[in-house]
Design a protein around this motif. Structure first.
Motif, PDB file in Angstrom:
ATOM      1  N   GLU A   1       1.804   5.538 -48.630  1.00  6.43           N
ATOM      2  CA  GLU A   1       0.528   5.017 -49.136  1.00  6.43           C
ATOM      3  C   GLU A   1      -0.592   5.309 -48.159  1.00  6.43           C
ATOM      4  OE1 GLU A   1       1.364   0.915 -51.030  1.00  6.43           O
ATOM      5  OE2 GLU A   1       2.860   1.173 -49.483  1.00  6.43           O
ATOM      6  N   TYR A   2      -0.730   6.626 -47.862  1.00  3.46           N
ATOM      7  CA  TYR A   2      -1.490   6.934 -46.672  1.00  3.46           C
ATOM      8  C   TYR A   2      -2.964   6.629 -46.761  1.00  3.46           C
ATOM      9  CZ  TYR A   2      -3.551  11.244 -48.417  1.00  3.46           C
ATOM     10  OH  TYR A   2      -4.297  12.152 -49.099  1.00  3.46           O
ATOM     11  N   ARG A   3      -3.422   6.218 -47.889  1.00  8.85           N
ATOM     12  CA  ARG A   3      -4.853   5.957 -47.954  1.00  8.85           C
ATOM     13  C   ARG A   3      -5.209   4.498 -48.134  1.00  8.85           C
ATOM     14  NH1 ARG A   3      -8.344  10.646 -50.964  1.00  8.85           N
ATOM     15  NH2 ARG A   3      -8.750  11.899 -49.116  1.00  8.85           N
ATOM     16  N   LEU A   4      -4.287   3.615 -47.792  1.00 13.34           N
ATOM     17  CA  LEU A   4      -4.662   2.209 -47.781  1.00 13.34           C
ATOM     18  C   LEU A   4      -5.981   2.138 -47.028  1.00 13.34           C
ATOM     19  CD1 LEU A   4      -1.285   0.451 -46.872  1.00 13.34           C
ATOM     20  CD2 LEU A   4      -2.403   0.565 -49.092  1.00 13.34           C
ATOM     21  N   PRO A   5      -7.061   1.797 -47.703  1.00 13.06           N
ATOM     22  CA  PRO A   5      -8.391   1.967 -47.112  1.00 13.06           C
ATOM     23  C   PRO A   5      -8.550   1.256 -45.774  1.00 13.06           C
ATOM     24  CG  PRO A   5      -8.511   1.089 -49.361  1.00 13.06           C
ATOM     25  CD  PRO A   5      -7.071   1.137 -49.000  1.00 13.06           C
ATOM     26  N   PHE A   6      -7.917   0.115 -45.628  1.00 12.74           N
ATOM     27  CA  PHE A   6      -8.147  -0.634 -44.398  1.00 12.74           C
ATOM     28  C   PHE A   6      -7.440  -0.014 -43.195  1.00 12.74           C
ATOM     29  CE2 PHE A   6      -4.005  -2.717 -44.152  1.00 12.74           C
ATOM     30  CZ  PHE A   6      -3.558  -2.661 -45.463  1.00 12.74           C
ATOM     31  N   ILE A   7      -6.583   0.978 -43.430  1.00 17.45           N
ATOM     32  CA  ILE A   7      -5.900   1.637 -42.316  1.00 17.45           C
ATOM     33  C   ILE A   7      -6.663   2.863 -41.827  1.00 17.45           C
ATOM     34  CG2 ILE A   7      -3.859   3.050 -41.788  1.00 17.45           C
ATOM     35  CD1 ILE A   7      -2.119   1.128 -43.041  1.00 17.45           C
ATOM     36  N   GLN A   8      -7.490   3.429 -42.697  1.00 18.33           N
ATOM     37  CA  GLN A   8      -8.200   4.667 -42.387  1.00 18.33           C
ATOM     38  C   GLN A   8      -8.872   4.717 -41.015  1.00 18.33           C
ATOM     39  OE1 GLN A   8      -6.801   7.098 -44.107  1.00 18.33           O
ATOM     40  NE2 GLN A   8      -8.791   8.049 -44.458  1.00 18.33           N
ATOM     41  N   PRO A   9      -9.641   3.701 -40.634  1.00 19.11           N
ATOM     42  CA  PRO A   9     -10.325   3.767 -39.333  1.00 19.11           C
ATOM     43  C   PRO A   9      -9.359   3.993 -38.175  1.00 19.11           C
ATOM     44  CG  PRO A   9     -11.153   1.941 -40.617  1.00 19.11           C
ATOM     45  CD  PRO A   9      -9.978   2.476 -41.366  1.00 19.11           C
ATOM     46  N   MET A  10      -8.211   3.317 -38.201  1.00 18.76           N
ATOM     47  CA  MET A  10      -7.244   3.472 -37.132  1.00 18.76           C
ATOM     48  C   MET A  10      -6.690   4.887 -37.086  1.00 18.76           C
ATOM     49  SD  MET A  10      -5.052  -0.003 -37.149  1.00 18.76           S
ATOM     50  CE  MET A  10      -5.702  -1.451 -36.332  1.00 18.76           C
ATOM     51  N   ARG A  11      -6.392   5.416 -38.268  1.00 20.20           N
ATOM     52  CA  ARG A  11      -5.848   6.770 -38.347  1.00 20.20           C
ATOM     53  C   ARG A  11      -6.841   7.773 -37.785  1.00 20.20           C
ATOM     54  NH1 ARG A  11      -2.081   8.200 -42.119  1.00 20.20           N
ATOM     55  NH2 ARG A  11      -2.710   6.501 -43.484  1.00 20.20           N
ATOM     56  N   SER A  12      -8.077   7.598 -38.184  1.00 18.39           N
ATOM     57  CA  SER A  12      -9.140   8.490 -37.764  1.00 18.39           C
ATOM     58  C   SER A  12      -9.303   8.473 -36.241  1.00 18.39           C
ATOM     59  CB  SER A  12     -10.413   8.028 -38.441  1.00 18.39           C
ATOM     60  OG  SER A  12     -11.259   9.089 -38.675  1.00 18.39           O
ATOM     61  N   HIS A  13      -9.290   7.293 -35.694  1.00 19.60           N
ATOM     62  CA  HIS A  13      -9.408   7.137 -34.249  1.00 19.60           C
ATOM     63  C   HIS A  13      -8.268   7.852 -33.531  1.00 19.60           C
ATOM     64  CE1 HIS A  13      -8.570   4.653 -30.510  1.00 19.60           C
ATOM     65  NE2 HIS A  13      -9.750   5.186 -30.260  1.00 19.60           N
ATOM     66  N   PHE A  14      -7.065   7.692 -34.059  1.00 18.60           N
ATOM     67  CA  PHE A  14      -5.893   8.341 -33.469  1.00 18.60           C
ATOM     68  C   PHE A  14      -6.058   9.854 -33.461  1.00 18.60           C
ATOM     69  CE2 PHE A  14      -1.534  10.093 -33.828  1.00 18.60           C
ATOM     70  CZ  PHE A  14      -1.025   9.608 -32.640  1.00 18.60           C
ATOM     71  N   PHE A  15      -6.453  10.395 -34.595  1.00 20.17           N
ATOM     72  CA  PHE A  15      -6.628  11.844 -34.706  1.00 20.17           C
ATOM     73  C   PHE A  15      -7.630  12.366 -33.682  1.00 20.17           C
ATOM     74  CE2 PHE A  15      -9.003  15.346 -36.964  1.00 20.17           C
ATOM     75  CZ  PHE A  15      -8.088  16.336 -36.674  1.00 20.17           C
ATOM     76  N   LYS A  16      -8.785  11.721 -33.622  1.00 22.06           N
ATOM     77  CA  LYS A  16      -9.839  12.207 -32.733  1.00 22.06           C
ATOM     78  C   LYS A  16      -9.408  12.177 -31.269  1.00 22.06           C
ATOM     79  CE  LYS A  16     -13.748  11.043 -35.675  1.00 22.06           C
ATOM     80  NZ  LYS A  16     -14.378   9.795 -36.116  1.00 22.06           N
ATOM     81  N   THR A  17      -8.867  11.062 -30.819  1.00 24.05           N
ATOM     82  CA  THR A  17      -8.498  10.956 -29.408  1.00 24.05           C
ATOM     83  C   THR A  17      -7.399  11.955 -29.036  1.00 24.05           C
ATOM     84  OG1 THR A  17      -6.894   9.202 -29.898  1.00 24.05           O
ATOM     85  CG2 THR A  17      -9.081   8.508 -29.204  1.00 24.05           C
ATOM     86  N   GLN A  18      -6.396  12.088 -29.896  1.00 20.09           N
ATOM     87  CA  GLN A  18      -5.286  12.963 -29.545  1.00 20.09           C
ATOM     88  C   GLN A  18      -5.685  14.428 -29.575  1.00 20.09           C
ATOM     89  OE1 GLN A  18      -2.460  11.240 -28.360  1.00 20.09           O
ATOM     90  NE2 GLN A  18      -4.159   9.814 -28.607  1.00 20.09           N
ATOM     91  N   GLN A  19      -6.557  14.761 -30.516  1.00 23.90           N
ATOM     92  CA  GLN A  19      -7.026  16.137 -30.564  1.00 23.90           C
ATOM     93  C   GLN A  19      -7.781  16.488 -29.286  1.00 23.90           C
ATOM     94  OE1 GLN A  19     -10.057  16.860 -33.489  1.00 23.90           O
ATOM     95  NE2 GLN A  19     -10.370  18.907 -32.616  1.00 23.90           N
ATOM     96  N   LYS A  20      -8.650  15.598 -28.866  1.00 20.44           N
ATOM     97  CA  LYS A  20      -9.419  15.830 -27.632  1.00 20.44           C
ATOM     98  C   LYS A  20      -8.496  15.921 -26.431  1.00 20.44           C
ATOM     99  CE  LYS A  20     -14.104  14.534 -28.614  1.00 20.44           C
ATOM    100  NZ  LYS A  20     -14.101  15.793 -29.442  1.00 20.44           N
ATOM    101  N   LEU A  21      -7.486  15.077 -26.426  1.00 17.85           N
ATOM    102  CA  LEU A  21      -6.547  15.049 -25.315  1.00 17.85           C
ATOM    103  C   LEU A  21      -5.796  16.384 -25.199  1.00 17.85           C
ATOM    104  CD1 LEU A  21      -4.447  11.929 -24.570  1.00 17.85           C
ATOM    105  CD2 LEU A  21      -3.447  14.185 -24.342  1.00 17.85           C
TER     106      LEU A  21
END
Lengths: 206, 206
Positions: free
Chosen positions: A121-141
């Motif tokens: 259920e990857y688009r449970l709207p209330f989870i999106q911000p956390m997912r997004s944050h994870f993607f951005k930080t790890q990509q930069k890392l």
DNA sequence: CTTTAAAATGAACGATGGTTCATATGAATC
DNA sequence: GATTCATATGAACCATCGTTCATTTTAAAG
């Protein structure tokens, strides 16, 4: 003993509550990961935790917040550890990359129950911000590791941004495959992915 | 005109039905992909297709079967095309791998609405068999490309099974990232992923 | 033992949404 | 016009939860 009346927070409460909050979070995590978010009912959580539904609502505003609390609880020290790990790239970028991949696998296996919540259920709207944050930080890392490697000449010059996305995607894809299909042992998958990312499949020098 | 009474199948029916079945499938696909399976109501599908709920149930046994019909409709010629493509690996394995990756991206972008159904709520039980079949066939296909490449010496010797899993996972992971976060253009992602898989990040010969 | 308030209870409420069914429509046939 | 049957309709049915709240329990404090 006064404290048990004055502070409601879990870790300071001395046996006023029948069931601890962390017990509830663990039980809920187990259910969410095995049955999925929307298939898990509040009564199920209550029953398995040894509580009534009403009590659940005394501790958590609603189902969504309960779920968010689980995720916060499960991820609390991941980011710092990843950050610390990446610092070593000054010394040996390839080794750091290998460590990062294996670290990602380790964490994912330990926290696979939580990851199930993310991948289902990857688009449970209330989870999106956390997912997004994870993607951005790890990509930069990952990008920072690559840059250091290029500087110290252990990594060939390449578009670090694109490569970082590809590497991040490869890692998460492999973890997803492992979680969904259960194929392969984590250590072998991790090793074979690093081998691929490090050398590629082509014969001869680049 | 007799036919319209005798055969209920969509493509043979001459204007007896107000709305064609493929219209319904398209409308439902659009809704499933934008709102998710469980958030899409049968009334929504009926309304958008210009039908009543009752009529939906005359055409599809239930919601699950409607969803499966969509997936069948969307994937019907993928497998043959992938198979045909892989045959070329005898001539040039690396080129075939590149083509396969770019083919995967192309299809995924064209069928991204359907993929949303797969990536959301990823354990809808009735979808599992299809997912599993996809994984197995594609893994074998990649493995066969690698083997041919090793034989003809354009690809270095490696554990083809492990590598196939890594490559499959990398492709699917990248596509997933693209679908979830919308980052990067498909052609750049595809190119940069092939570059990674082909050469790796390491400087110097393997 | 009494008071007090935090903690717990679970039946009841209300909203939602998949599915059914009695009924209606309309085009083809006689 | 009457008959037939595929197609269409949508209100009603029924099951499923998330959430609330009036009531009870528990245990510390006086």
């Amino acid at each position: 003993m006064i404290q048990s009346r004055m502070v409601p927070w879990d870790h300071l409460t001395i046996m006023k509550r029948k069931v601890s909050n962390s017990k509830v979070l663990n039980v809920a995590l187990k259910l969410f990961s095995s049955k999925g978010y929307s298939e898990t009912k509040m009564v199920d959580i209550a029953r398995d935790a040894g509580l009534s539904v009403g009590s659940l609502y005394l501790r958590f505003k609603n189902k969504e917040e309960l779920c968010l609390d689980i995720i916060k609880d499960q991820t609390k020290d991941y980011f710092q550890r990843a950050e610390d790990l990446a610092k070593k790239a000054d010394t040996d970028a390839l080794k750091t990359l290998e460590d990062y991949i294996s670290f990602s696998f380790d964490c994912s296996m330990k926290k696979q129950q939580m990851l199930h919540i993310f991948y289902r259920e990857y688009r449970l709207p209330f989870i999106q911000p956390m997912r997004s944050h994870f993607f951005k930080t790890q990509q930069k890392l990952i990008e920072s590791i690559l840059k250091k490697g290029i500087k110290s000449k252990s990594i060939r010059p390449l578009n670090t941004k694109d490569a970082a996305i590809s590497i991040f995607a490869s890692i998460r894809g492999t973890i997803m495959i492992k979680l969904i299909y259960g194929v392969g042992s984590p250590s072998v998958l991790s090793k074979s992915l690093f081998d691929l990312i490090c050398h590629g499949v082509r014969k001869g020098k680049p």
